[in-house]
Design an enzyme around this catalytic site. Structure first.
Site, PDB file in Angstrom:
ATOM      1  N   HIS A   1      -8.283  -0.806   0.077  1.00 34.27           N
ATOM      2  CA  HIS A   1      -7.366  -1.928  -0.101  1.00 34.27           C
ATOM      3  C   HIS A   1      -8.205  -3.161  -0.439  1.00 34.27           C
ATOM      4  O   HIS A   1      -9.212  -3.416   0.225  1.00 34.27           O
ATOM      5  CB  HIS A   1      -6.598  -2.232   1.191  1.00 34.27           C
ATOM      6  CG  HIS A   1      -5.914  -1.062   1.814  1.00 34.27           C
ATOM      7  ND1 HIS A   1      -4.549  -0.975   1.932  1.00 34.27           N
ATOM      8  CD2 HIS A   1      -6.412   0.079   2.380  1.00 34.27           C
ATOM      9  CE1 HIS A   1      -4.232   0.157   2.545  1.00 34.27           C
ATOM     10  NE2 HIS A   1      -5.341   0.806   2.827  1.00 34.27           N
TER      11      HIS A   1
ATOM     12  N   HIS B   1      -5.282  -1.369  -4.927  1.00 35.66           N
ATOM     13  CA  HIS B   1      -5.736  -0.220  -4.158  1.00 35.66           C
ATOM     14  C   HIS B   1      -6.519   0.707  -5.080  1.00 35.66           C
ATOM     15  O   HIS B   1      -6.055   1.032  -6.172  1.00 35.66           O
ATOM     16  CB  HIS B   1      -4.561   0.513  -3.526  1.00 35.66           C
ATOM     17  CG  HIS B   1      -3.841  -0.341  -2.530  1.00 35.66           C
ATOM     18  ND1 HIS B   1      -2.770  -1.129  -2.879  1.00 35.66           N
ATOM     19  CD2 HIS B   1      -4.083  -0.567  -1.228  1.00 35.66           C
ATOM     20  CE1 HIS B   1      -2.370  -1.808  -1.804  1.00 35.66           C
ATOM     21  NE2 HIS B   1      -3.151  -1.484  -0.799  1.00 35.66           N
TER      22      HIS B   1
ATOM     23  N   ARG C   1       6.951 -11.053   5.612  1.00 33.64           N
ATOM     24  CA  ARG C   1       6.499 -10.802   6.976  1.00 33.64           C
ATOM     25  C   ARG C   1       7.090 -11.872   7.892  1.00 33.64           C
ATOM     26  O   ARG C   1       7.072 -13.047   7.551  1.00 33.64           O
ATOM     27  CB  ARG C   1       4.969 -10.839   7.061  1.00 33.64           C
ATOM     28  CG  ARG C   1       4.290  -9.805   6.186  1.00 33.64           C
ATOM     29  CD  ARG C   1       2.787  -9.912   6.251  1.00 33.64           C
ATOM     30  NE  ARG C   1       2.156  -8.997   5.303  1.00 33.64           N
ATOM     31  CZ  ARG C   1       0.838  -8.915   5.104  1.00 33.64           C
ATOM     32  NH1 ARG C   1       0.030  -9.723   5.780  1.00 33.64           N
ATOM     33  NH2 ARG C   1       0.347  -8.058   4.233  1.00 33.64           N
TER      34      ARG C   1
ATOM     35  N   ASP D   1      -2.728  -7.951  -4.856  1.00 35.15           N
ATOM     36  CA  ASP D   1      -3.097  -6.748  -4.121  1.00 35.15           C
ATOM     37  C   ASP D   1      -3.585  -5.664  -5.064  1.00 35.15           C
ATOM     38  O   ASP D   1      -3.111  -5.563  -6.190  1.00 35.15           O
ATOM     39  CB  ASP D   1      -1.856  -6.265  -3.377  1.00 35.15           C
ATOM     40  CG  ASP D   1      -2.187  -5.523  -2.107  1.00 35.15           C
ATOM     41  OD1 ASP D   1      -3.367  -5.475  -1.751  1.00 35.15           O
ATOM     42  OD2 ASP D   1      -1.258  -5.002  -1.474  1.00 35.15           O
TER      43      ASP D   1
ATOM     44  N   GLN E   1       1.045 -11.212  -2.980  1.00 40.10           N
ATOM     45  CA  GLN E   1      -0.329 -10.751  -2.801  1.00 40.10           C
ATOM     46  C   GLN E   1      -0.930 -10.354  -4.147  1.00 40.10           C
ATOM     47  O   GLN E   1      -0.269  -9.705  -4.951  1.00 40.10           O
ATOM     48  CB  GLN E   1      -0.371  -9.524  -1.885  1.00 40.10           C
ATOM     49  CG  GLN E   1      -0.164  -9.811  -0.422  1.00 40.10           C
ATOM     50  CD  GLN E   1      -0.375  -8.559   0.410  1.00 40.10           C
ATOM     51  OE1 GLN E   1       0.220  -7.520   0.141  1.00 40.10           O
ATOM     52  NE2 GLN E   1      -1.221  -8.644   1.415  1.00 40.10           N
TER      53      GLN E   1
ATOM     54  N   CYS F   1       0.782  -1.237   0.000  1.00 40.39           N
ATOM     55  CA  CYS F   1       0.000   0.000   0.000  1.00 40.39           C
ATOM     56  C   CYS F   1       0.821   1.298   0.000  1.00 40.39           C
ATOM     57  O   CYS F   1       0.504   2.201  -0.788  1.00 40.39           O
ATOM     58  CB  CYS F   1      -1.023   0.004   1.141  1.00 40.39           C
ATOM     59  SG  CYS F   1      -0.790  -1.201   2.413  1.00 40.39           S
TER      60      CYS F   1
ATOM     61  N   LYS G   1     -13.375  -3.202   7.489  1.00 39.26           N
ATOM     62  CA  LYS G   1     -13.091  -4.060   6.339  1.00 39.26           C
ATOM     63  C   LYS G   1     -14.128  -5.163   6.213  1.00 39.26           C
ATOM     64  O   LYS G   1     -14.777  -5.561   7.178  1.00 39.26           O
ATOM     65  CB  LYS G   1     -11.699  -4.683   6.465  1.00 39.26           C
ATOM     66  CG  LYS G   1     -11.522  -5.607   7.662  1.00 39.26           C
ATOM     67  CD  LYS G   1     -10.107  -6.185   7.703  1.00 39.26           C
ATOM     68  CE  LYS G   1      -9.902  -7.067   8.935  1.00 39.26           C
ATOM     69  NZ  LYS G   1      -8.550  -7.669   8.988  1.00 39.26           N
TER      70      LYS G   1
END
Length: 665
Positions: free
Chosen positions: A530, A398, A376, A396, A394, A347, A484
């Site tokens: 997100h 945005h 992580r 991912d 991910q 992000c 979320k």
């Protein structure tokens, strides 16, 4: 006039009872049959013993079939297991025995550790104790009495537990017949209410209080249910899960491996990487025309993560790095001593991309997607194949939009997520809204606005699905920066997996000073949404492998067809078949070894090849093939041209099929 307490029942009725009336007496006052079924009471939502005196408030009589009773059944079973162990092996010390997810355990101090062969003996003794149907009774002891009694029994661990209980808490002792233990409670009325739907599962080592400096104890795990059918179903799921374990199937299918030199990161083999890329290609196609695919740096200065808040909120889960030169020369003023971090998420990088160049309200929403590798830190004991890793990818994205566009974007994301899951055969989906946690950033006004919009979206999701999609609320489970949606899917054997998320964020754009120019030529902060669908691509692949038990749909299988010949006379024809299948896009290998065909079929079945095409001299002459499907004993003969058409159709991804169908229309 004697004191009384007013009790409010679930139907709204209020009754008064004399002070000191127990829960059992309240149940008896309603009906004798209810009193027989009762195992506990709930006072203002808190479970209590039937023998406890009631206090003013809301009361519920909890029966054995109530879902809340399951924890009591398991708790009581743990106590009975401890009694059984001490009857069978006098001198064994009992330590702690909590209820855990799907069962319970107890830790024991014994000179010779327990073995799996001991479990049937303990189960047999537990059944004897349950059949005795002794009542659970409670006493409150002084610390001195508890310390003296347990010390006289040689229970040094219990003495330590007594000393650890805060002075303002009662010290409760629960009896079941003559056997007793230190326990907070509550318990059911008697051991007979546990029933026989229990099973001891395994033994393991465990350090006292989880400290490796302390003595090693033996932990016995068990599970228990209200009914035998529930236990049987649970054991069936466990057996199925063991057969479907993606780590086992990953070895059999030659997909990936892990090793000590790379803890928590995947070594992808050719077939596994092909499957990974098939998933990535599918997701890319689903984003075409609506998202820009971008790529943010893998490593960024610590200062950026301080600005985003991750360094403060998430630092213990991040990997920090310096240049090797800086490590080798820590006192060298010339060396670059800056601290960098491997990104744990995409992000902040996407905010930087959004900020590059002035954005007008006419350009919004801006949707940025990335298949970004993130790292992580996970404790080594938590690592679990593809399901829990330290380095993963991910899917991912945005979305930067106006506040007015937020609801429509959340619905658009929802439609995409549900469509993706459906393409992989997941139709039982639960969507839950996670609301503000206790520790959070942003004003209450921002949270109020965000939660109000998402609550409306949640209602629309359920309504638009005609009730097919179940919804719910998870109070206090939101991210620190915003509420979320969490998407949970149910697999082929009934397990639930939380995968997709949609998170609304007013915080990060503000921290980085992101803005767009509105119709009044004013700078306005965008809303940042997100979203992830697979979440971790690695984990999603693990879920798919287990869901399909390795029997992947043809379009998704890493190796789709093996062409095997019966005799060498058919090898040239086998090559021709393989080439024609490759020409229409299938992943094909050949097997012309001098082995019996049944041996070849068995070997390729173990590696979960969906289709085995068998060719012999006759097939070569007739231009036909025999098709054997994974999991089926039957074989189907058909002309080669027809077989190619059938398999090419099956190997077409579902999203591509939809596009082709729409063009025809």
């Amino acid at each position: 006039m004697s004191a009384s307490v007013a009790l409010t029942f679930p139907d709204g009725s209020i009754r008064e009872y004399a002070a000191g009336t127990t829960g059992a007496e309240v149940a008896e006052s309603i009906s004798k049959s209810l009193a027989k079924k009762a195992v506990a009471i709930a006072l203002d939502g808190t479970l209590r013993d039937l023998s406890d005196p009631v206090v003013e408030g809301k009361i519920e009589i909890v029966t054995r079939t109530d879902p809340r009773a399951l924890e009591l059944i398991r708790h009581d079973a743990a106590h009975v297991m401890a009694e059984a162990v001490q009857e069978l092996w006098p001198g064994t010390q009992v330590t702690i025995g909590p209820v855990i997810e799907n069962g319970f355990y107890y830790d024991f101090a014994k000179d010779e550790p327990f073995t799996p062969e001991d479990l049937p003996k303990i189960e047999k003794k537990m059944k004897e104790i349950i059949q005795r149907n002794k009542p659970f009774t409670k006493e409150v002891w002084s610390r001195d009495k508890a310390r003296d009694v347990f010390a006289s029994k040689g229970e040094k661990y219990k003495v330590e537990l007594v000393d650890a209980i805060p002075a303002d808490q009662d010290l409760k002792i629960y009896y079941q017949g003559d056997w007793f233990d230190l326990c907070r409670g509550p318990h059911m009325a008697s051991t007979g209410q546990i029933g026989m739907a229990f099973k001891l599962m395994k033994v393991a080592g465990a350090y006292w209080r989880g400290d490796s400096n302390n003595p090693m104890l033996t932990r016995i795990y068990g599970t228990a249910f209200a009914e035998q059918e529930q236990l049987d179903n649970y054991l069936h799921i466990l057996a199925e899960a063991e057969k479907r374990d993606h780590r086992k199937l990953g070895r059999e299918m030659d997909l990936f491996h892990f090793q000590e030199e790379g803890p928590g990161v995947v070594f992808w083999h050719g077939k596994g990487w092909r499957m990974f890329q098939t998933l990535t290609s599918y997701m890319r196609r689903r984003l075409e025309g609506t998202y820009q695919e971008v790529n943010a740096p893998q490593i960024l200065d610590k200062s950026l993560w301080e600005t985003s808040g991750h360094w403060g909120w998430y630092q213990e889960n991040m990997f920090a790095v310096k240049s090797a030169h800086a490590f080798m020369n820590p006192d060298d003023a010339e060396a670059d001593q800056k601290v960098f971090a491997l990104k744990p998420m995409n992000c902040p990088g996407h905010v930087q991309i959004f900020k590059h160049g002035l954005k007008s309200y006419r350009e919004l929403p801006v949707r940025l997607a990335e298949f970004g590798t993130v790292h992580r830190y996970e404790a080594s004991g938590a690592l679990h194949g593809l399901m829990r890793v330290r380095g993963f990818t991910q899917d991912d994205a945005h979305v930067f939009c106006t506040e007015e566009q937020m609801a429509a974007e959340c619905l658009r994301i929802n439609d995409l997520i549900l469509s993706v899951y459906e393409d992989f055969g997941f139709n039982e989906i639960v969507v839950k809204l996670s609301t503000r946690p206790e520790k959070r950033v942003g004003s209450d006004d921002l949270w109020d606005r965000a939660e109000s919009v998402m609550m409306d979206v949640l209602k629309q999701i359920e309504e638009q699905s005609g009730g097919r999609i179940k919804t719910g609320i998870l109070p206090g489970e939101g991210a620190f920066y915003g509420p979320k949606f969490e998407y949970t899917l149910r697999d082929a054997i009934g397990r639930e997996w939380q995968c997709g998320t949609t998170q609304v964020d007013f915080n990060l754009p503000e921290r980085f000073g992101a803005f767009y120019i509105d119709q009044n030529s004013e700078k306005v902060q965008p809303v940042m949404i997100h979203r992830a669908i697979c979440g971790s691509m690695e984990r999603f692949l693990g879920i798919l492998i287990e869901n399909f038990a390795g029997h992947m749909p043809l379009w998704f299988a890493p190796l789709q067809v093996v062409v095997a010949t019966i005799t060498s006379d058919a090898d040239d024809y086998g090559r021709e078949v393989a080439e024609q299948l490759r020409d229409v896009g299938l992943q094909v290998e050949t097997d012309f070894r001098n082995e019996k065909i049944n041996y070849k079929v068995r070997e390729h079945s173990v590696t979960k090849v969906p289709v085995i095409i068998v060719c012999g001299k006759r097939e070569a002459e007739e231009k036909t093939v025999n098709i054997r499907r994974l999991g089926s004993q039957e074989q189907v003969s058909m002309p080669l041209v027809e077989a190619i058409a059938v398999l090419a159709g099956e190997a077409t991804p579902p999203d591509v099929k939809r596009k082709l169908a729409n063009r025809k229309v």
